[in-house]
Design a protein around this motif. Structure first.
Motif, short mmCIF file in Angstrom:
data_model
loop_
_atom_site.label_atom_id
_atom_site.label_comp_id
_atom_site.label_asym_id
_atom_site.label_seq_id
_atom_site.Cartn_x
_atom_site.Cartn_y
_atom_site.Cartn_z
N ASP A 399 0.81 -1.22 0.00
CA ASP A 399 0.00 0.00 0.00
C ASP A 399 0.84 1.27 0.00
OD1 ASP A 399 -2.49 -1.32 -0.01
OD2 ASP A 399 -2.39 -1.62 2.16
N VAL A 400 2.15 1.14 0.17
CA VAL A 400 3.03 2.31 0.12
C VAL A 400 3.36 2.63 -1.33
CG1 VAL A 400 5.34 3.15 0.66
CG2 VAL A 400 3.99 2.02 2.44
N LEU A 401 3.15 3.88 -1.69
CA LEU A 401 3.38 4.29 -3.07
C LEU A 401 4.72 4.99 -3.25
CD1 LEU A 401 -0.17 5.76 -3.89
CD2 LEU A 401 0.68 3.42 -4.21
N ALA A 402 5.15 5.75 -2.24
CA ALA A 402 6.36 6.55 -2.42
C ALA A 402 7.10 6.73 -1.09
CB ALA A 402 6.01 7.91 -3.00
N SER A 473 12.36 11.91 6.60
CA SER A 473 11.82 10.80 5.81
C SER A 473 10.34 11.07 5.61
CB SER A 473 11.97 9.46 6.54
OG SER A 473 13.30 9.13 6.79
N LEU A 474 9.82 10.66 4.46
CA LEU A 474 8.39 10.80 4.19
C LEU A 474 7.90 9.56 3.47
CD1 LEU A 474 5.99 12.83 4.42
CD2 LEU A 474 6.49 13.46 2.04
N VAL A 475 6.84 8.96 4.00
CA VAL A 475 6.23 7.77 3.40
C VAL A 475 4.81 8.11 3.00
CG1 VAL A 475 5.48 5.39 3.79
CG2 VAL A 475 7.66 6.19 4.75
N VAL A 476 4.43 7.80 1.76
CA VAL A 476 3.08 8.04 1.26
C VAL A 476 2.39 6.70 1.09
CG1 VAL A 476 1.67 9.10 -0.53
CG2 VAL A 476 3.88 10.11 0.06
N ARG A 477 1.27 6.53 1.79
CA ARG A 477 0.59 5.22 1.84
C ARG A 477 -0.90 5.41 1.56
NH1 ARG A 477 -1.35 1.65 6.21
NH2 ARG A 477 -0.65 -0.48 5.82
N LYS A 481 -10.66 1.43 2.39
CA LYS A 481 -11.37 1.09 1.16
C LYS A 481 -11.32 2.21 0.13
CE LYS A 481 -14.61 -2.10 3.39
NZ LYS A 481 -16.04 -2.39 3.68
N SER A 482 -11.25 3.44 0.65
CA SER A 482 -11.24 4.58 -0.27
C SER A 482 -9.85 4.86 -0.84
CB SER A 482 -11.74 5.83 0.46
OG SER A 482 -10.85 6.17 1.52
N LYS A 483 -8.86 4.10 -0.36
CA LYS A 483 -7.48 4.29 -0.82
C LYS A 483 -7.00 5.73 -0.57
CE LYS A 483 -7.10 0.09 -2.47
NZ LYS A 483 -6.20 -0.90 -1.87
N LYS A 484 -7.42 6.28 0.55
CA LYS A 484 -7.03 7.63 0.90
C LYS A 484 -5.52 7.69 1.14
CE LYS A 484 -7.62 11.16 4.48
NZ LYS A 484 -8.27 11.48 5.78
N LEU A 485 -4.87 8.71 0.59
CA LEU A 485 -3.43 8.85 0.77
C LEU A 485 -3.13 9.46 2.14
CD1 LEU A 485 -2.10 10.04 -2.71
CD2 LEU A 485 -2.27 7.73 -1.78
N THR A 486 -2.28 8.76 2.90
CA THR A 486 -1.86 9.21 4.22
C THR A 486 -0.34 9.31 4.23
OG1 THR A 486 -3.75 8.11 5.25
CG2 THR A 486 -1.93 8.74 6.70
N ARG A 487 0.16 10.36 4.86
CA ARG A 487 1.61 10.55 4.93
C ARG A 487 2.11 10.26 6.34
NH1 ARG A 487 0.56 15.80 2.17
NH2 ARG A 487 0.99 15.57 -0.05
N TYR A 488 3.33 9.72 6.39
CA TYR A 488 4.03 9.48 7.65
C TYR A 488 5.42 10.09 7.51
CZ TYR A 488 0.36 6.00 8.38
OH TYR A 488 -0.86 5.36 8.51
#
Length: 719
Positions: A399-402, A473-477, A481-488
């Motif tokens: 689920d991590v995109l970037a 560091s930045l992780v985009v996940r 169900k909505s595939k909402k993008l969340t950052r860490y």
């Protein structure tokens, strides 16, 4: 270091509670003051030497285990090497090009070099006195000794002669000095020997001198095996003793009248005109080839080296007598750093500890905890592993995109780097901002950048003219169900170096706070793209908003004090040199703000000046771990603003680097960090208090060693 101070206060705030208008007028009056006079400042270079003196004093502390005390001798030696390679070399450059700009304390470049000459010689003499008179006898009492050649018995002599023949002779090449062999280019900081010869060689040449270069592959201390060691558990011999004793084997048929160790320190700073460079990596590679052969800045020789030999070396190295250091022992003490590892004596070393992972993080995992709250870690007491896990788990998470990452210093076997490579192989969008210009790590970072590029990572070298010093560091996940993008995000005060995380004190903040993560995203956009300065929600960042926000925060405390309100600051840094911020601190002190500065190394601010800095106290904490975290606390009329940062209050950090300063927002974590700062202020055993003349005094030499702040934090936070 600082001139006599005037007794008359520059400004005396009212003791009654003034009106807001009065406070505003007071601020205006403060801002009009001229606090740039050289008498209010300490010299940067002498302050750095004073730090190394404090490091050296740890070797005299009986509460520190013996093998750790000797390690401080070696650390001091290593620090002095860099001081000469960079700071002294830089001053010599200034002098050569006629740069007459005085330092903050008004001293000219020539005067500073003269002061350095006096202080550095005193420091080196004390270093070898402690080594020879304090530590070596105590090591001998513990059955650890260094044997001079005069004490070798027959069996030891035979073993060492065999060692020389089979381990040393095959890897060294004597260089005779004659018309065909002029004085060689000596490698920076390498151990060399100059031999004084008499006689004719096989070709009939009448030689007087020869040079031996010791490869770095040869250990500088040799442990004798137990069967020939004698009555001590550990018997060591200096490589220099072995060379001196058996050098005649290298020159058969010739007489040796002297074998003298020496070491040359060279200018090691890299000067690049970045605006004229098309390929930074290629240019750095080219410059690195010449680093070992910069201009000479210091010559170290053995104490007994004859004046004739010394003068010969000084002439060949284009140095003066002021740049000569006669030492009573090995000329390369920092190469003895392996000694504690060679001796298996846990009772003579610091007790081991295991950095702790917070219980809920260990049980539930980083991402699940970050879904509910921030994670604040204090290294080395708490583990660096959650920071690694943030990236490592992202690498394998579908689920991590970037992933975006800054890399300044990482070490040769970095788990963070391996995770980035794994993520790229897994098809994720991975961006790494690699700072190639991290001093003395340039070669490693060039190799690192190449490895990442070969794995498919998008590698960026940052911005021309600005070092990327921010730790992010930045992780985009995508989640749910909505595939909402969340950052860490991770933000830190230290480097992504797992080894340093065990010996440096630093803070790490891991968060999924949307505004913080959005700010981190924007900083990455600035580093990798182009455009105007982004407006950030929570982060202060250099070279854009950090300096002005710091000035505003300091001036706000002054305004509160003038309004009759409680006002205080606690600022923890590695170094303080920026004049505008020092002036702001002086003004705040005059206004009545109580200011506590915890500054490990360089401090150009002079505390305790009557009428100027009476309300400022400066302490330096020196202990088992290198104090490295940067923390800024402002009382702000009870709102208590707390920030951690990658930046010191130095010109280079504020104006010429990309830095981040981030707030600690979670109430319990803010309280904890403030309490840890206040705990540092109570330390009497590891704290050195700066006087107005630039000298440091131990807060209380008789204080109980159990009150050391680092030991208390170890007991509280580690396993």
């Amino acid at each position: 270091m600082v001139a006599h101070m005037e007794k008359t206060p520059l400004f005396a705030p009212s003791q009654n509670a003034p009106s807001t208008e009065t406070a505003e007028a007071g601020i205006d009056k403060l801002m009009e003051m001229n606090l740039s006079d050289a008498k209010y400042y300490l010299n940067r270079e002498l302050s750095l030497l004073a730090f190394n003196w404090r490091v050296l004093q740890q070797a005299l502390d009986p509460s520190i285990p013996l093998l750790e005390r000797i390690r401080f001798i070696f650390i001091c030696s290593n620090n002095l090497d860099e001081f000469f390679e960079v700071r002294v070399a830089g001053l010599r450059h200034d002098l050569a090009r006629g740069d007459t700009k005085p330092s903050l304390n008004g001293a000219s470049t020539e005067e500073v070099l003269k002061d350095i000459n006096v202080r550095a010689h005193e420091l080196v003499d004390e270093q070898y006195r402690i080594f020879n008179e304090e530590l070596l006898p105590k090591l001998a009492e513990e059955s650890i000794q260094f044997l001079p050649s005069s004490e070798w018995n027959d069996e030891q002599y035979k073993w060492l002669k065999k060692y020389f023949k089979h381990q040393v002779m095959p890897v060294i090449s004597p260089i005779s000095l004659d018309l065909a062999h002029p004085f060689p280019r000596l490698v920076n900081k390498s151990l060399h020997f100059l031999l004084h010869l008499q006689g004719n060689d096989a070709f009939g040449r009448d030689l007087e001198y020869a040079v031996l270069h010791m490869p770095r592959s040869l250990p500088r201390i040799i442990e004798l095996p137990a069967k020939v060691g004698g009555n001590k558990a550990h018997n060591f011999v200096y490589l220099s003793s072995v060379i001196s004793e058996f050098a005649e084997d290298l020159f058969p048929g010739m007489e040796i009248h002297g074998c003298h160790q020496f070491r040359l320190t060279r200018d090691s700073d890299l000067l690049l005109e970045e605006n004229a460079i098309e390929d930074l990596a290629t240019a750095l590679k080219r410059e690195l080839q010449s680093r070992n052969f910069g201009a000479a800045v210091r010559l170290e020789v053995g104490k007994s080296c004859p004046n004739k030999i010394v003068n010969f070396l000084l002439q060949k190295c284009s140095l003066t007598a002021d740049e000569l250091y006669r030492v009573d022992g090995p000329v390369n003490l920092n190469r003895l750093m392996s000694l504690p590892e060679l001796v298996d004596r846990p009772d003579l070393k610091f007790s081991g500890f295991t950095p702790k992972v917070p219980h809920d993080v260990a049980r539930r995992g980083v991402y699940e905890v970050l879904g509910e709250r921030d994670i604040l870690l204090h290294h080395p007491y708490q583990s660096f592993q959650p920071v690694v896990d943030l990236v490592r788990q992202a690498a394998s998470d579908p689920d991590v995109l970037a992933i975006k990452q800054t890399l300044y210093r990482t070490g040769s076997h970095s788990p963070i780097v391996e995770a980035l490579i794994d993520a790229a192989h897994a098809g994720k969008e991975v961006t790494a901002v690699v700072e190639l210009r991290a001093r003395f790590d340039e070669a490693d970072n060039i190799e690192l950048a190449q490895r990442l590029q070969e794995a498919g990572v998008l590698v960026v070298y940052g911005v021309v003219g600005y070092k990327t010093h921010a730790k992010m560091s930045l992780v985009v996940r995508q989640e749910g169900k909505s595939k909402k993008l969340t950052r860490y995000a991770h933000l830190g005060t230290g480097n992504y170096h797992a080894g340093n995380a065990r010996i440096y004190t630093d803070y790490s903040l891991l968060t999924s706070n949307p505004e913080t993560c959005e700010d981190v995203h924007k900083v990455f956009q600035q580093l990798t793209g182009m455009g105007k300065v982004y407006e950030l929600h929570q982060l202060w960042h250099a070279p854009f908003t950090l300096h002005k926000n710091l000035l505003a925060a300091v001036n706000r405390e002054a305004k509160h004090a003038l309004a009759g309100k409680k006002a205080m600051m606690i600022i923890k840094l590695n170094s303080l040199t920026d004049q505008s911020l020092i002036e702001a601190l002086y003004r705040a002190s005059i206004a009545g703000v109580q200011i506590e500065l915890i500054i490990r190394g360089i401090c150009c601010l002079a505390p305790g000046i009557e009428g100027v800095s009476e309300n400022i106290k400066v302490r330096s904490i020196i202990g088992r771990f290198l104090e490295h975290s940067r923390v800024y606390y402002f009382f702000n009329n009870g709102k208590e603003n707390l920030y951690a940062a990658s930046a010191d209050w130095m010109e280079r950090n504020l104006y010429h680097r990309v830095e981040t300063c981030f707030p600690i927002l979670q109430a319990d974590q803010k309280t904890r960090m403030i309490n840890e700062l206040k705990l540092m202020l109570k330390d009497k055993r590891q704290s050195w208090v700066l006087q107005s003349d630039g000298e440091y005094r131990l807060a209380d030499p008789n204080a109980d060693a159990d009150t050391k702040v680092q030991q208390i934090l170890l007991e509280r936070l580690a396993d």
